[in-house]
Design a protein around this motif. Structure first.
Motif, PDB file in Angstrom:
ATOM      1  N   ALA A  70       0.846  -1.203   0.000  1.00 35.28           N
ATOM      2  CA  ALA A  70       0.000   0.000   0.000  1.00 35.28           C
ATOM      3  C   ALA A  70       0.882   1.254   0.000  1.00 35.28           C
ATOM      4  CB  ALA A  70      -0.909  -0.005   1.225  1.00 35.28           C
ATOM      5  N   TYR A  71       0.457   2.237  -0.787  1.00 35.65           N
ATOM      6  CA  TYR A  71       1.141   3.532  -0.872  1.00 35.65           C
ATOM      7  C   TYR A  71       2.564   3.423  -1.442  1.00 35.65           C
ATOM      8  CZ  TYR A  71      -2.745   4.357   2.253  1.00 35.65           C
ATOM      9  OH  TYR A  71      -4.000   4.388   2.798  1.00 35.65           O
ATOM     10  N   LYS A  72       2.810   2.367  -2.197  1.00 35.64           N
ATOM     11  CA  LYS A  72       4.129   2.211  -2.815  1.00 35.64           C
ATOM     12  C   LYS A  72       4.015   2.096  -4.337  1.00 35.64           C
ATOM     13  CE  LYS A  72       6.399   0.184   1.202  1.00 35.64           C
ATOM     14  NZ  LYS A  72       7.228  -0.932   1.726  1.00 35.64           N
ATOM     15  N   LYS A  73       2.998   2.720  -4.899  1.00 32.40           N
ATOM     16  CA  LYS A  73       2.757   2.606  -6.336  1.00 32.40           C
ATOM     17  C   LYS A  73       3.943   3.098  -7.151  1.00 32.40           C
ATOM     18  CE  LYS A  73      -0.480   3.958  -9.984  1.00 32.40           C
ATOM     19  NZ  LYS A  73       0.527   4.571 -10.885  1.00 32.40           N
ATOM     20  N   TYR A 101      -3.907  -0.644  -7.558  1.00 36.97           N
ATOM     21  CA  TYR A 101      -3.932   0.753  -7.120  1.00 36.97           C
ATOM     22  C   TYR A 101      -5.039   1.448  -7.888  1.00 36.97           C
ATOM     23  CZ  TYR A 101       0.675  -0.247  -5.157  1.00 36.97           C
ATOM     24  OH  TYR A 101       1.706  -0.793  -4.444  1.00 36.97           O
ATOM     25  N   GLY A 154      -4.695   6.571  -6.365  1.00 33.62           N
ATOM     26  CA  GLY A 154      -3.497   6.084  -5.703  1.00 33.62           C
ATOM     27  C   GLY A 154      -3.755   5.185  -4.518  1.00 33.62           C
ATOM     28  N   GLN A 155      -5.020   5.066  -4.115  1.00 40.48           N
ATOM     29  CA  GLN A 155      -5.351   4.203  -2.992  1.00 40.48           C
ATOM     30  C   GLN A 155      -5.124   2.729  -3.358  1.00 40.48           C
ATOM     31  OE1 GLN A 155      -6.451   5.251   0.242  1.00 40.48           O
ATOM     32  NE2 GLN A 155      -5.622   7.140  -0.637  1.00 40.48           N
ATOM     33  N   PHE A 156      -4.829   1.938  -2.353  1.00 41.19           N
ATOM     34  CA  PHE A 156      -4.531   0.522  -2.537  1.00 41.19           C
ATOM     35  C   PHE A 156      -5.791  -0.294  -2.302  1.00 41.19           C
ATOM     36  CE2 PHE A 156      -2.846  -3.590  -0.939  1.00 41.19           C
ATOM     37  CZ  PHE A 156      -1.995  -3.913  -1.981  1.00 41.19           C
TER      38      PHE A 156
END
Length: 241
Positions: free
Chosen positions: A61-64, A126, A130-132
């Motif tokens: 999460a949050y590592k796109k 994603y 940008g949310q996972f």
């Protein structure tokens, strides 16, 4: 009328690398204590991939941005593009069947300009903001061992009347290939099949796969190609009654 379909794994099969493993390693997920613990249990076959996925993948999460940078560096297995083109020429549908993350499969195929009839994987992605989003493909209420129930997918195709050529390399492919007519295998899948005495075609690149298919295509279409499997169903696979 020809009724033959291709089902191929993604990580370590259509791709030269196991993309999921690369993400976990380069982003440090596989060093997290919880992941180290479930990885050990998975290797010992005390848990299936579902439990591992539920522990490890939410850590992306949050590592796109970091994920996308890694995806730009991975490569298709040699001959994969020509193989997909051959299937299109023969009007043979291709299903990519993966226990990995749907986001990276779709990203890579788009980058590589590869189109197939169907992509089935764990709905981990994603969103546009940008949310996972996390999920698993497995809706098999009788068995929650794998994140993606490959056996259910291939079993359904067989029930629809398709002859299945299955291509894979890993433990989840052992289950999916159990319902196929012919199997092309490498790495641990080849080892599993060899140990139980199951016939398969070995391969390292898709040029190896093409060599067999092109030389024997009529036999595959009419069902007479050698090494055809009958009645091999992995004992671990269970389905609703």
């Amino acid at each position: 009328m020809q009724k033959i379909a291709i089902v191929t794994d993604f990580d370590g099969t259509l791709m030269e690398q196991d993309v999921g493993n690369i993400l976990m390693s380069e982003l440090g997920v596989d060093a997290e204590p919880e992941v180290v613990e479930v990885s050990g249990l998975y290797r010992e076959k005390k848990i299936g991939s579902l439990a591992w996925i539920e522990t490890a993948y939410p850590m992306l999460a949050y590592k796109k941005r970091e994920v996308d940078e890694i995806l730009a560096r991975v490569q298709l297995r040699d001959g994969a593009r020509d193989f997909i083109a051959f299937c299109k020429e023969q009007s043979v549908p291709v299903t990519i069947l993966s226990d990995g993350m749907l986001y990276y499969i779709q990203q890579i195929l788009t980058q590589q300009h590869i189109e197939v009839e169907r992509i089935i994987g764990n709905p981990i992605t994603y969103l546009e903001d940008g949310q996972f989003q996390f999920g698993v493909q497995n809706e098999n209420t009788a068995c929650k061992w794998c994140g993606c129930c490959k056996a259910s997918v291939v079993k359904q195709l067989k029930e629809e009347g398709w002859k299945i050529i299955y291509i894979g390399d890993g433990s989840s492919d052992y289950y999916g290939s159990g319902f196929a007519d012919w199997v092309f295998a490498r790495s641990s899948l080849a080892r599993y099949l060899s140990e139980e005495g199951t016939a398969f075609y070995p391969f390292q690149t898709f040029r190896d796969v093409m060599d067999v298919l092109v030389a024997n295509w009529n036999e595959f279409v009419n069902g007479s190609a050698s090494r055809r499997l009958t009645g091999r169903v992995p004992a671990a696979c269970k389905f609703p009654v």
